[in-house]
Design an enzyme around this catalytic site. Structure first.
Site, PDB file in Angstrom:
ATOM      1  CG  ASP A  15      -1.940   1.027   1.255  1.00 35.11           C
ATOM      2  OD1 ASP A  15      -1.740   2.099   0.636  1.00 35.11           O
ATOM      3  OD2 ASP A  15      -2.983   0.795   1.888  1.00 35.11           O
ATOM      4  CB  ILE A  16       1.369   3.984  -2.434  1.00 37.18           C
ATOM      5  CG1 ILE A  16       2.626   4.784  -2.792  1.00 37.18           C
ATOM      6  CG2 ILE A  16       0.138   4.871  -2.411  1.00 37.18           C
ATOM      7  CD1 ILE A  16       2.726   5.151  -4.238  1.00 37.18           C
ATOM      8  CG  ASN A  29      -9.087  13.958 -10.970  1.00 34.23           C
ATOM      9  OD1 ASN A  29      -9.133  15.184 -10.870  1.00 34.23           O
ATOM     10  ND2 ASN A  29      -9.607  13.153 -10.061  1.00 34.23           N
ATOM     11  CG  ASP A  39      -6.685  11.273  -6.227  1.00 33.25           C
ATOM     12  OD1 ASP A  39      -6.085  11.858  -5.316  1.00 33.25           O
ATOM     13  OD2 ASP A  39      -7.306  11.853  -7.138  1.00 33.25           O
ATOM     14  N   GLY A 124      -5.401   1.744 -13.376  1.00 30.28           N
ATOM     15  CA  GLY A 124      -6.671   1.451 -12.719  1.00 30.28           C
ATOM     16  C   GLY A 124      -7.821   2.035 -13.515  1.00 30.28           C
ATOM     17  CE1 TYR A 126      -8.681   9.035 -15.133  1.00 27.19           C
ATOM     18  CE2 TYR A 126      -6.407   9.776 -15.271  1.00 27.19           C
ATOM     19  CZ  TYR A 126      -7.738  10.023 -14.974  1.00 27.19           C
ATOM     20  OH  TYR A 126      -8.108  11.268 -14.519  1.00 27.19           O
TER      21      TYR A 126
END
Ligand code: AR6
Length: 177
Positions: A15-16, A29, A39, A124, A126
């Site tokens: 997990d980032i 975005n 995000d 993801g 996109y």
């Protein structure tokens, strides 16, 4: 783990938001006002002050990057970049994805950062094909390091096994020598 010009490159399954690095990169975005996926996870973990700061930035065009503080995250900074929406591959998507990585790395370099963690930008919501995106990500890192930088630790953080094995292969392919 690979090393090039004193920089190690790791592909991580995880997990980032948990990465203890100078900067984590957000796959945002162009409004920079939050969203789903990574995000949403970053905004939730950082707390509402992140959105407050993002509101002052006036958005970010696709392929560019902007820096904010990281608030409640263990990282020190968040680099917000905007990857391309996949639209079949002939609308400049490859170049825009490369730019998203490059401009994030350049920004980290300008701030003298040592460690940075990327998610799989555009793969993801996109819809960018994962294998093609992984080759672009590894290529951008490699090209960036050729120019020399302060970075000593670059992580590509994958959220599932498929992304992990795909990005691992792309990095192996490029840095194995
Ligand atoms: N840590 C690491 N990777 C994650 C995490 C996490 N916590 N959460 C998701 N991923 P996406 P995009 C992975 O859709 O394709 C947003 O709404 C995820 O599994 O987050 O660039 C923005 O606001 C996938 O592999 O980003 C934009 O509107 C990867 O992160 C849009 O989505 C990227 O998926 C951007 O789409």
């Amino acid at each position: 783990m690979y090393g090039q010009k004193k920089c190690k490159i790791d592909v991580i399954l995880g997990d980032i938001v948990e990465q203890e690095v100078d900067a984590i990169v957000n796959a945002a975005n162009s409004s920079l006002l939050g969203g789903g996926g990574v995000d949403g996870a970053i905004h939730r973990a950082a707390g509402p002050q992140l959105l407050e700061e993002c509101r002052t930035l006036d958005g970010c065009p696709t392929g560019e990057a902007r820096m904010t503080r990281a608030y409640r995250l263990p990282a020190k900074w968040v680099i917000h970049t905007v990857g391309p929406v996949w639209n079949g591959g002939s609308a400049g998507e490859d170049m825009l994805l490369e730019s998203a990585y490059m401009n994030s790395l350049r920004l980290a370099g300008e701030y003298g950062l040592r460690s940075i963690a990327f998610p799989g930008i555009s793969i993801g919501a996109y819809g960018f094909p994962v294998e093609r995106a992984s080759v672009i990500a590894a290529g951008a890192v490699s090209r960036f390091l050729e120019t020399g930088s302060t970075l000593t630790d670059i992580r590509l953080v994958c959220f599932n096994e498929i992304a992990y094995s795909t990005y691992s292969m792309a990095v192996d392919e490029l840095f194995r020598k």
